[in-house]
Design a protein around this motif. Structure first.
Motif, PDB file in Angstrom:
ATOM      1  N   UNK A 519      -4.022 -37.456 -37.413  1.00 48.96           N
ATOM      2  CA  UNK A 519      -3.202 -38.521 -37.106  1.00 48.96           C
ATOM      3  C   UNK A 519      -1.866 -37.980 -36.353  1.00 48.96           C
ATOM      4  N   UNK A 520      -1.501 -38.318 -35.149  1.00 42.58           N
ATOM      5  CA  UNK A 520      -0.493 -37.859 -34.344  1.00 42.58           C
ATOM      6  C   UNK A 520       0.586 -39.058 -34.800  1.00 42.58           C
ATOM      7  N   UNK A 521       1.840 -38.588 -34.498  1.00 39.82           N
ATOM      8  CA  UNK A 521       3.032 -39.701 -34.501  1.00 39.82           C
ATOM      9  C   UNK A 521       2.806 -40.528 -33.199  1.00 39.82           C
ATOM     10  N   UNK A 522       3.266 -41.655 -33.161  1.00 40.79           N
ATOM     11  CA  UNK A 522       3.393 -42.890 -32.228  1.00 40.79           C
ATOM     12  C   UNK A 522       3.829 -42.063 -30.957  1.00 40.79           C
ATOM     13  N   UNK A 523       3.342 -42.392 -29.648  1.00 40.68           N
ATOM     14  CA  UNK A 523       3.676 -41.851 -28.499  1.00 40.68           C
ATOM     15  C   UNK A 523       5.071 -42.402 -28.059  1.00 40.68           C
ATOM     16  N   UNK A 524       5.987 -41.386 -27.549  1.00 41.53           N
ATOM     17  CA  UNK A 524       7.208 -42.214 -27.065  1.00 41.53           C
ATOM     18  C   UNK A 524       7.666 -41.441 -25.626  1.00 41.53           C
ATOM     19  N   UNK A 525       7.802 -42.293 -24.809  1.00 40.56           N
ATOM     20  CA  UNK A 525       7.899 -41.769 -23.358  1.00 40.56           C
ATOM     21  C   UNK A 525       9.181 -41.062 -23.356  1.00 40.56           C
ATOM     22  N   UNK A 526       9.502 -39.934 -22.389  1.00 35.79           N
ATOM     23  CA  UNK A 526      10.795 -39.617 -22.204  1.00 35.79           C
ATOM     24  C   UNK A 526      11.646 -40.774 -21.257  1.00 35.79           C
ATOM     25  N   UNK A 527      13.004 -40.464 -21.833  1.00 35.96           N
ATOM     26  CA  UNK A 527      13.935 -41.464 -21.227  1.00 35.96           C
ATOM     27  C   UNK A 527      14.188 -41.334 -19.705  1.00 35.96           C
ATOM     28  N   UNK A 528      13.380 -41.741 -18.945  1.00 27.43           N
ATOM     29  CA  UNK A 528      13.865 -41.653 -17.575  1.00 27.43           C
ATOM     30  C   UNK A 528      13.833 -42.985 -16.848  1.00 27.43           C
TER      31      UNK A 528
END
Length: 546
Positions: A519-528
């Motif tokens: 289990x990986x943490x939820x994906x979070x996109x870079x803020x661009x």
């Protein structure tokens, strides 16, 4: 695995858009692709089943995340917000990519020209985005695109001409394709040498586009594939990866049967209303001003000229009729060259989305959307009637036959049969799969159901997968390999746990010691947020919008 054992590139993934064995076999027999042929003969090779829909902006994210669109959220070139839309971007893909999972385990990556990767993730390594991103995309790390250009010379994402541009000959256009292919290989080798990644991913897009733009004309296909094969050979020699994978997002083949205009059928069946004088059918190039300013606008408003065209259409003087008259006068080409795209769209018949019950929004979604009260802004179907209306329409679509008497669709089904996850609500309500992918589906309103297909070469479900190198057991069977299996298989080959959210499996060619999922943490996109105006015309240039 110790750090000393991980020196050098562990795995290289070569993405061949629309690659398939039927095309490879013919090219190989004619001696066009010696490097690819060596990989095919030395490695484990099999057809790779694509997903629904088998189109670039949804299929590549499914490959590099290992999940279905219901989990990553992208179904086509545009995402729909009610009756408005936006062009999909990398941050619409809401699932971990191969390279972000590798980053969790201190593995570096170099990713070049992969579709739907703009804006890029911030990882250990480098990312140069590809198709659907802007011409000068923000890359990771910042400034690396300028470094690439300083090292190899010009680097472009798109050709230096638009589809339909007659200023270049066909031979010059293919030369431009080959130049772009060379840029991909040169950039990848430079970045691989600079960053010494554990994982490399290099994608070639023109292997698909050459079929769309040039109707599969074989000599042109050969020239593009020859350039790709040359770059593959150079990359293999320069990078010497321990494992090599080749994968495609879908296949390619001829559509032998006529195009089916689904919205024409829906109109006659009483589900769809049309209008004259609206904003036009969805397309991303209409929002060029907002895209140029870096905004992701929800709506597009017509210009004064486009409003005039819409008003004329409202009294029956459509741009189609005006075009017919201009053609008789010999002025059609002049008008086409100088009329804004929006004038053509607002001046012709369009689907009246708010007042319709069901419609096709975008042909590459392979499905019909319903207009539901409480879900859509002006929904016409009461929620408690949704299932009944959908079931009835499914039955009607299943009964549609082509002029030869055969069913148009091999499958008409509720979306839940194909998509599962938190973003299933972004999908079409009814999935429509043409029989053997022989009918091209169109969203264009029309008085005719069937017309000569506008793209005789188009996407098929069967792509290709190849794997070879250390730790790859080429003797193991690869039956039923699926697009979703690519990411978990490569991760396992690199001794990295794959995500327990993945829909794919580890293919048996990988050493039995592959790691279990985690289990990986939820994906979070870079803020661009940067968007370039060059994005505006790419879908229409490539024929993906009507």
């Amino acid at each position: 695995m110790t750090d000393s054992e991980r020196n050098g590139m562990g795995a290289l993934l070569l993405g061949i858009d629309a690659g398939c064995l039927s095309v490879f076999d013919r090219l190989s027999a004619e001696g066009v692709i010696p490097n690819l042929r060596s990989l095919l003969e030395a490695g484990a090779t099999a057809p790779l089943e694509s997903q629904i829909p088998p189109w670039t902006p949804s299929a590549w994210p499914s490959m590099f995340t290992g999940v279905n669109p219901g989990k990553h959220g992208v179904y086509g070139f545009t995402g729909f917000d009610g009756y408005d839309f936006h062009v999909v971007r990398g941050d619409d893909v809401r699932a971990h990519r191969l390279w972000t999972l590798l980053d969790h385990h201190d593995r570096s990556s170099v990713v070049v020209n992969v579709p739907v990767t703009h804006p890029p993730d911030e990882i250990d390594g480098a990312i140069v985005p590809g198709f659907i991103g802007p011409e000068d995309p923000p890359c990771h790390p910042e400034g690396v695109l300028e470094d690439v250009r300083e090292a190899i010379g010009p680097y472009r994402v798109y050709p230096r001409y638009a589809r339909g541009d007659d200023s270049l000959s066909d031979a010059e256009k293919i030369d431009e394709y080959r130049t772009l292919v060379g840029m991909r290989g040169d950039a990848f080798r430079y970045l691989a040498d600079r960053f010494e990644p554990d994982f490399g991913f290099l994608q070639f897009q023109k292997t698909d586009t050459v079929f769309h733009e040039f109707d599969g004309e074989w000599e042109r296909v050969k020239r593009v594939y020859a350039a790709v094969d040359e770059q593959i050979g150079a990359v293999l020699e320069a990078c010497d990866p321990r494992q090599v994978f080749v994968a495609s997002d879908h296949g390619m083949g001829r559509y032998e049967k006529p195009e089916f205009r689904v919205n024409a059928f829906l109109e006659d069946a009483g589900y769809l209303e049309t209008t004259l004088g609206g904003k036009g059918m969805p397309t991303w190039n209409l929002m060029r001003g907002d895209l140029r300013d870096g905004e992701r606008a929800a709506e597009w408003e017509p210009s004064p000229a486009e409003r005039i065209a819409a008003a004329l259409a409202g009294v029956g003087l459509t741009t189609h009729r005006m075009g017919t008259a201009l053609e008789r006068l010999g002025l059609a080409e002049f008008a086409k060259a100088h009329a804004p795209d929006g004038v053509v769209r607002t001046g012709n018949e369009q689907v009246d989305f708010p007042n319709s019950t069901a419609y096709v929004r975008a042909r590459t979604e392979l499905g019909v959307r319903l207009n539901v009260d409480g879900r859509d802004p002006a929904g016409t179907i009461p929620r408690d009637e949704y299932e009944d209306v959908r079931a009835q329409l499914i039955r009607e679509l299943e009964s549609v036959t082509a002029p030869d008497g055969e069913p148009v669709f091999q499958t008409v089904a509720p979306r839940e049969e194909f998509f599962e996850g938190p973003y299933t609500d972004r999908a079409v309500d009814i999935v429509t799969i043409p029989t053997d992918f022989q009918h091209f589906l169109s969203a264009q309103p029309s008085e005719e159901y069937f017309v000569e297909t506008t793209e005789p070469w188009n996407h098929k479900l069967e792509g290709v997968f190849v794997a070879s190198g250390d730790g790859i057991d080429e003797s193991r069977p690869l039956a039923d390999a699926h697009l979703f299996d690519v990411a978990p298989t490569i991760l396992a080959a690199l001794d990295v746990p794959y995500s327990d959210r993945m829909d794919g499996r580890v293919l048996p060619i990988v050493d039995a010691a592959e790691p279990a999922s985690m289990s990986y943490p939820e994906y979070a996109a870079s803020e661009r947020t940067t968007v370039d105006s060059v994005v505006e015309n790419r879908l229409e240039d490539l024929g993906y919008v009507e």
